[in-house]
Design an enzyme around this catalytic site. Structure first.
Site, PDB file in Angstrom:
ATOM      1  CB  THR A 194      -0.915  -0.128   1.047  1.00 20.08           C
ATOM      2  OG1 THR A 194      -1.667  -1.257   1.398  1.00 20.08           O
ATOM      3  CG2 THR A 194      -1.783   1.246   1.129  1.00 20.08           C
ATOM      4  CB  SER A 195       1.264   3.990  -2.360  1.00 20.91           C
ATOM      5  OG  SER A 195      -0.027   4.410  -2.423  1.00 20.91           O
ATOM      6  CB  SER A 196      -1.514   5.195   2.017  1.00 18.70           C
ATOM      7  OG  SER A 196      -2.385   4.282   2.111  1.00 18.70           O
ATOM      8  CB  CYS A 197       2.917   1.628   3.990  1.00 17.32           C
ATOM      9  SG  CYS A 197       4.272   2.028   3.271  1.00 17.32           S
ATOM     10  N   GLY A 198       2.982   4.644   5.156  1.00 15.32           N
ATOM     11  CA  GLY A 198       3.407   5.843   6.265  1.00 15.32           C
ATOM     12  C   GLY A 198       4.808   5.556   6.665  1.00 15.32           C
TER      13      GLY A 198
END
Length: 287
Positions: free
Chosen positions: A120-124
């Protein structure tokens, strides 16, 4: 019966000639839940690992590739069975839940595995932490092989992939990826609405198809072609598989370039017509 990868819909087509009624083909998109079964016989446990939006088809390959590139399994030998879940399932969920049974001898630490999910590109997580984590999780001994390819061969690959993107040809709505050998022969291709799903399907299919003398697929002997851009998540999966050359028709991200350089992966971007950019490990190209 496998779910269709395309669906029909009625549309209004607008052009200079006016508005007309027409039928259109869409790339199908449905959720796939991946579950893992583990533990001793008679005391098996189940854990929900991931839900991803995918194009139906090659679901077992997708699950296999996902578990491998996320470091949960090290080879297909860790798995005893892959099946669709039918218990307490609704018609809507039919063939949308896959359970992967790990062998009793395979240890499974979900908390540790959960910390290593990067699809997930928004994994942070920051870039350096991401790359370091891939190095920690990666249990594949990187092999170099003898991959050397010419500029002409690289430039010929996009058109070869396009000929094998059957659903894209009709819908224009899918990402594709393929493995080519050093002579430019297409070995295998997969496509999906999610670029990471397409690559997981491809890697999973290869794991089940062919093995080298060490019992693993020789990814290091093949060129990976991506139909779109090269993101960190795709380079992470390539690194986990031991792929040594990645060519993308679109642009790479900064973290993708950093990952490629860290793992000595030849990364090519903006592969269009007779030109492309080399971002790392140019020694495998004959230019």
């Amino acid at each position: 019966m496998t779910k269709p990868s395309v669906s029909y819909t009625e549309i209004k087509k607008v052009s200079n000639a006016g508005i007309t009624e027409a039928n259109d083909l869409l790339a199908a998109e449905e959720p796939l839940e991946i579950r893992v079964g583990y533990g001793r016989a008679g005391d098996r446990l189940q854990k929900n690992i991931s839900v991803t939006m995918r194009t139906p088809g090659n679901d077992f390959e997708l699950a296999l590739g996902f578990l491998f590139t996320e470091g949960i399994i090290s080879s297909i030998d860790d798995i005893s069975e892959i099946k669709y879940c039918t218990d307490a399932n609704t018609i809507e969920n039919k063939e949308n839940i896959v359970r992967v049974e790990l062998k009793e001898s395979v240890s499974f630490d979900f908390k540790n595995a959960e910390r290593n999910f990067y699809t997930t590109s928004s994994c942070g997580v920051c870039g350096k932490a991401s790359i370091d984590a891939v190095k920690t999780v990666c249990r594949i001994e990187t092999r170099e092989g003898n991959l050397k390819v010419s500029r002409e061969l690289i430039c010929s690959l996009p058109q070869l992939l396009r000929k094998h993107q059957n659903v894209f040809e009709h819908t224009g709505g899918l990402h594709g990826c393929a493995l080519f050998d050093s002579a430019g022969n297409l070995f295998l291709s997969r496509e999906d609405v999610g670029r990471h799903n397409a690559l997981d399907k491809l890697i999973g299919a290869c794991m089940a198809l062919k093995q080298d003398q060490d019992g693993a697929f020789p990814f290091y002997n093949y060129i990976l072609l991506l139909s779109g851009r090269a993101s960190f998540e795709l380079l992470q999966k390539a690194a986990m598989a031991g792929i040594r050359m990645v060519a993308a028709i679109g642009a790479p991200s900064s973290l993708a370039v950093e990952t490629a350089r860290e793992f000595d992966i030849t990364l090519i971007g903006f592969l269009r017509g007779e030109s492309f950019n080399i971002y790392s490990a140019a020694h495998r190209l004959i230019v």
